[in-house]
Design an enzyme around this catalytic site. Sequence first.
Site, PDB file in Angstrom:
ATOM      1  CB  ALA A 146      -0.991   0.085   1.178  1.00 42.39           C
TER       2      ALA A 146
ATOM      3  CB  SER B  45      -6.361   1.085   8.414  1.00 44.99           C
ATOM      4  OG  SER B  45      -5.752  -0.076   9.069  1.00 44.99           O
TER       5      SER B  45
ATOM      6  CE  LYS C 140       1.662  -9.753  -6.511  1.00 42.72           C
ATOM      7  NZ  LYS C 140       2.046  -8.457  -5.500  1.00 42.72           N
TER       8      LYS C 140
END
Lengths: 320, 320
Positions: free
Chosen positions: B17, B37, B98
């Site tokens: 991130a 979050s 992914k």
Amino acid sequence: MTDKPLRWGIMGTGGIAGAFAEDLKLTDSGVVAAVGSRTAESAERFADARGVPTRHGSYEALANDPDVDVVYVATPHPMHHGNARLALEAGKPVLVEKPFTMNAEEARDLVALAKERDLFLMEAMWTRFLPHVRHIRELLPSLGDVVTVSADHGQWFAEDSEFRLFAPELGGGALLDLGIYPVSFASMVLGEPDRVAAMATPAFTGVDAQMSMLFGYPGGAQAVLNCTLSAVSPTTAVIVGTDARIEVDGPFYAPASFTLIPREGERVRYEYVDEGRGLRHQADEVARRLAAGETESPLMPLAETVSIMTIMDRVLSAVE
Amino acid sequence: MTDKPLRWGIMGTGGIAGAFAEDLKLTDSGVVAAVGSRTAESAERFADARGVPTRHGSYEALANDPDVDVVYVATPHPMHHGNARLALEAGKPVLVEKPFTMNAEEARDLVALAKERDLFLMEAMWTRFLPHVRHIRELLPSLGDVVTVSADHGQWFAEDSEFRLFAPELGGGALLDLGIYPVSFASMVLGEPDRVAAMATPAFTGVDAQMSMLFGYPGGAQAVLNCTLSAVSPTTAVIVGTDARIEVDGPFYAPASFTLIPREGERVRYEYVDEGRGLRHQADEVARRLAAGETESPLMPLAETVSIMTIMDRVLSAVE
């Protein structure tokens, strides 16, 4: 110990027989004394081209030539077992081209015969005696635990049903001809696997055009290997350890340079140059062992040769 | 079409991130508008460090933020499915880190939902959008028939039961985290295999520390792939064709250079340099597709993402 160079008798007149004869000229340890073929014409042609003094029109005659100290079996794979038997039965030490035999059973038979006769016997896995490979073996302890060995051997051959690599009756296929190098390399580093998986693609004649292999070892390491007759692959080898890895340039199985790459720190390059094709080192090894009265080489022991043929058997039976 | 940069909402505050947020600064196509979050503290910390204007103490709040144009799901793998659903149900286009999901069933569910809502959805396989990879795809026809694809991805991680890569409940293991790159690379070149063989070595927590894979394709090509958490491997990729091969430098999955090596003739070197980590290209792709009103990318289509997750399922069930 003797000061006289070993007198080699070469059985077979194909490409590898010629290359070995040429490389032998680069050594002080041996000379080609004689060549034997199934036909007198082929033996004459080979001998004339290379100045070989004696030529025999049969393998029997070569094996029984009293002026031959050691026989190099360079015939097609399916003949290795019979040809090596012939030479051993004639009381000669023998170097057998790789793959040593067509299967482990044949390999065990030759090893038993050599031990029974107390004769020297060795697989002609010439890669094993190259200076860069001997250096790599010395460096193995610095890699930490070996996690992965990977190696490939791919060459491109035009489809030709006359060519031995495509001929089932001549032991064709990628595994026996090209795959033996990555399999032997993995064996050198990791020994015999306890798990084998394999996948093959057939050529137009039914022999394996490509063989991909996974080996799993008791300690948790794995080998990832490939060979193909259909394309030119990088033909490199890598040994990946927890602390460092070694990347061998292509073609890894011939005289090559390599790089040691620590997990942390500077990479170290080891450059190697060599004369000839690289076959002279195995000839020197045979001469050394014979001079010392030994019956096998610690660099390519017979137990490992049998193990390698066992692995090849397992690969062929594991094909999906 | 719009001139205003896309306003990204980042779901999750982990390493990837942060890297994405940094690389987004290198683009003109997007900005980080908000971060979400599970805890307000974590969101605040992430936002403060990177100057992100809006921070949310829940994923729901981020998904429903009207000032967020597109959501990037950067949470641990087992949460991808639920988090992406949340964003799609809130009407947002979504980029999912992914591996896309934990298995093909979850992937198919997300794809169905996106199609039902007519929303953009894409797997964040950032490698696919890198300039060198796009160039390699253009060169594929010049290789002749592809015979072998090989690729590896090995990193070394100290054994730590707290670390997510070793934690089964966080989707740990070499395959999902590292193996996804070689698997996706093989998929890009050869599609979905009809044969899968695999071999794994477990880590101390039971997740796969090493996964070796063989894929066989209908046309006869084979892929030979490896990934490991236990050692630093070369992390290269090679596409071997009958007429030429491409060798991609390591790490092949990040901005890299490569060499085209014809079977005959001169090798050609293609040098690539890139700014940042290489994540900006996937952000640009999302912006382009959204601006064009498209719901997926032709470079990383959803059908292929589902196919890749199917392959991953098959690898895990094929483990010997």
